[in-house]
Enzyme design. Structure first.
Site, PDB file in Angstrom:
ATOM      1  CG  HIS A 258      -1.903   1.082   1.283  1.00 27.55           C
ATOM      2  ND1 HIS A 258      -2.084   1.880   2.390  1.00 27.55           N
ATOM      3  CD2 HIS A 258      -2.797   1.514   0.361  1.00 27.55           C
ATOM      4  CE1 HIS A 258      -3.044   2.752   2.158  1.00 27.55           C
ATOM      5  NE2 HIS A 258      -3.490   2.555   0.934  1.00 27.55           N
ATOM      6  CD  GLU A 285      -2.761   1.503  -3.447  1.00 25.25           C
ATOM      7  OE1 GLU A 285      -3.764   2.171  -3.768  1.00 25.25           O
ATOM      8  OE2 GLU A 285      -1.943   1.885  -2.579  1.00 25.25           O
ATOM      9  CG  ASP A 287      -3.054   6.603  -4.036  1.00 19.68           C
ATOM     10  OD1 ASP A 287      -4.122   5.986  -4.014  1.00 19.68           O
ATOM     11  OD2 ASP A 287      -2.181   6.522  -3.139  1.00 19.68           O
ATOM     12  CG  HIS A 300      -3.609   8.856  -0.482  1.00 21.05           C
ATOM     13  ND1 HIS A 300      -4.261   9.618   0.468  1.00 21.05           N
ATOM     14  CD2 HIS A 300      -4.369   7.757  -0.674  1.00 21.05           C
ATOM     15  CE1 HIS A 300      -5.369   9.007   0.833  1.00 21.05           C
ATOM     16  NE2 HIS A 300      -5.459   7.871   0.178  1.00 21.05           N
ATOM     17  CD  GLU A 360      -7.217   4.764  -4.906  1.00 28.15           C
ATOM     18  OE1 GLU A 360      -8.176   5.509  -4.564  1.00 28.15           O
ATOM     19  OE2 GLU A 360      -6.476   4.185  -4.096  1.00 28.15           O
TER      20      GLU A 360
END
Length: 643
Positions: A258, A285, A287, A300, A360
């Site tokens: 993450h 992962e 953003d 993020h 993401e």
């Protein structure tokens, strides 16, 4: 990743898994065919093969047991000695520097390659044999292999490795097998490949995985031998469905870091990505959001305030302003000077140093903004190694319109009423809910899997939660602690099996018994909560003695079934009741017949007058001899009379 020198590289008991949601999920996953993820190039290689001209998921592309006595058509012995004898393929390499190979098959992006391997002789325990994962048909470099050493319990007993065009070894992953392959021992090995990812499976158990394969456009399969003689049998190559995100039976959770290794380094930075990669994460992962001038950045929050020394909305700052910010000092002094990476920088790092990106799309994006993200992914040649997820349905719709080749995941804080329906509507590869919401309603996992949709839970950071997620069949976990989850996975792979087992220990399988014996039904079981035993379909109890006086002569079947938390297992055993003088005497003496009849029958039996005994018992059946017992006496006496 380490670079090595050019000389280095690399009864009848039947188990049935089912009965619980986990077992049902596992069976379904195995049927869909699984492994870890992504794609590679897709071009057929121009070599003659005996396999079909085209294949689809589930098709067996190669199946060879070498029963013909000669090399199969289309198998190309590139170097070394390769011959077929006694139903096996033998390859010999005269020295440790000779990486001899035979190529076959066709180029496949997603496939399972399995074979039975046996070291016949080796120059040293460090010598090896391999399954060639991606090898030019002519054997030229570069190529990728999954290697097993004769001394397979060494720390590098199993390897994923590449032979470069410069004839150097790049060993990306190593593992130790649970026992030594040695010499003269058959070992069933397999590799499941999905694009740049692969799993190494030793005698049915996953040993390690890699996400570092560099796939070619036309590489085929091969077998290798180095420093010895190795025989191969039952070589099978099966094409798999492209969604390698579905977790195979017995495999651990996919580890998704993450925002990188965000518990150990400043989130969404290249250093966090590097730590996660070194820690063994399968996916990073991160953003993505655009700057004021439209450059996709990895961040993020909607502002730069929390994770940099600057302030302001990211969409109000230019790329130059964002690149001037310190994105590391807020986390720890040693990370001072870390920068907010652009998406292009992050992808370039993954492409050159290894790894895959679960990206993401953060917040609302226009179609043009999504198009810019897609263009960066394509410019970086990373379409086969990027998975796009978002809470924003429109972002996923735009992505599918612009790049249908990219896998999609829908992020959810709460569960949809019908996750399968929305998965179909949005062309999802994965459904990615909050882990706690998923644990409150675990029954959604099985129908998603049945629809071919993986399930990835976020953001779960404890072993107790990982264990619960694994048990309900989740495929991957997004976590702030990727290295800890990697370690948990290692322990998971070493765990003793919790699947139930059962064996019938008495009567012994294929035992021949006479009627004077009274064997006790005995069963050995592990991990079982219930045990059910039948004799010829009639239920009996463990520990009960079998009364052979009432059974017909001939074969009888005992079946035991046990159930436990991890499924069901069954075992069968047979025994044969054989007529004998001693057994028949026991039946007569315990028959309950009148004493005069017992005396008469005993006399005939002792004199060997079996035919007369059969006649006597027939006449007295239901009179001086109970009818059911008389039938047994007649049948056994007639059988003895014929001997």
């Amino acid at each position: 990743m380490t670079v090595h020198s050019a000389s280095s590289p690399g009864g009848r008991a039947t188990k049935i898994l089912a009965a619980t949601r986990l077992a049902a999920t596992r069976t379904r996953v195995a049927a869909v065919a699984a492994a870890l993820a992504v794609t590679g190039a897709a071009a057929a290689v121009a070599v003659a093969t005996s396999s079909p001209a085209t294949a689809k998921p589930g098709d067996v592309v190669v199946s060879e047991n070498f029963s013909s006595g000669s090399l199969p058509a289309g198998w190309n012995a590139v170097d070394g000695t390769w011959k077929v004898e006694n139903g096996r393929l033998y390859g010999t390499s005269a020295s440790a520097s000779a990486n001899n190979k035979i190529t076959f098959g066709r180029h496949l992006d997603d496939f399972r390659f399995e074979a039975t391997m046996r070291f016949e002789s080796v120059q040293a325990a460090t010598r090896w044999a391999s399954l060639g994962i991606d090898v030019p048909a002519d054997g030229a470099t570069p190529w990728w292999i999954a290697t097993m050493r004769s001394g397979s319990t060494a720390s590098n007993g199993l390897e994923f490795a590449q032979r470069t065009t410069g004839n150097a070894w790049v060993v990306t992953n190593t593992a130790s097998a649970p026992y030594a392959a040695g010499t003269g021992r058959d070992v069933r090995v397999a590799v499941e490949v999905h694009g740049n990812q692969a799993r190494w499976i030793f005698d049915g158990r996953e040993m390690m995985r890699t996400s570092s394969l560099q796939r070619s456009a036309n590489g085929v399969q091969a077998l290798f031998v180095n420093g010895g003689t190795v025989s191969y049998d039952d070589v099978v190559v099966t094409e798999l469905p492209p969604n390698g995100f579905l977790r195979p039976e017995g495999s651990p959770l996919t580890v998704i870091a993450h925002r990188g290794a965000s518990a150990a380094a400043p989130e969404n930075t290249l250093v966090a990505q590097e730590i996660a990669r070194k820690g063994g994460a399968d996916w990073i992962e991160n953003d993505v959001q655009p700057s004021k001038d439209g450059i996709p950045f990895v961040l993020h929050d909607g502002t730069v305030d929390r994770t940099t020394d600057g302030t302001g909305n990211i969409r109000d700052l230019t790329a130059a302003q964002i690149k001037a910010l310190d994105a590391g000092s807020w986390f720890a002094p040693q990370y001072a000077g870390e920068r907010v990476p652009t998406l292009a920088e992050q992808l370039a790092d993954l492409r050159t140093r290894g790894g895959n990106l679960l990206l993401e799309i953060k917040g609302r994006h226009t179609k043009d903004e999504v198009a810019k993200i897609v263009q960066v992914i394509r410019d970086q040649q990373m379409t086969g190694r990027v998975f796009v997820q978002s809470f924003e349905v429109d972002a996923l719709r735009y992505t599918y319109e612009l790049a249908p080749e990219l896998p999609l995941g829908l992020l959810r804080s709460s569960l949809d009423a019908d996750p399968v329906a929305i998965a179909r509507e949005l062309h999802l590869t994965a459904y990615n809910p909050d882990g706690n919401a998923l644990l409150a309603k675990p029954e959604i996992v099985a129908p998603l899997h049945a629809a071919g949709v993986a399930v990835m839970a976020w953001t779960m950071d404890s072993a107790s939660l990982w264990q619960r997620l694994e048990r309900i069949g989740v495929d991957g976990v997004i976590t702030n602690r990727p290295s800890e989850l990697v370690g948990w996975n290692s322990a998971f792979l070493q765990r003793p099996s919790a699947e139930p087992t059962v064996a019938i220990t008495s009567p012994a399988d294929e035992a021949r018994l006479d009627r004077a014996q009274s064997p006790v039904v005995a069963v050995a079981a592990t991990n079982a909560e219930t045990v059910t035993v039948t004799v010829d379909g009639v239920k009996t109890e463990v520990g009960r003695a079998l009364d052979l006086r009432t059974l017909a002569a001939g074969e009888h079947t005992i079946r035991a079934e046990v159930t436990g938390p991890e499924g069901t297992a069954t075992a069968t055993s047979t025994f044969t009741v054989t007529p004998s003088q001693a057994g028949l005497g026991y039946v007569i003496l315990t028959s309950g017949a009148k004493q005069s009849a017992v005396t008469a029958m005993t006399a005939l039996l002792s004199q060997g007058q079996y035919a007369a005994l059969a006649t006597y018992a027939t006449v007295q059946a239901g009179k001086q001899v109970p009818a059911d017992v008389a039938g047994v006496i007649v049948a056994d006496a007639r059988a003895l009379a014929q001997k």
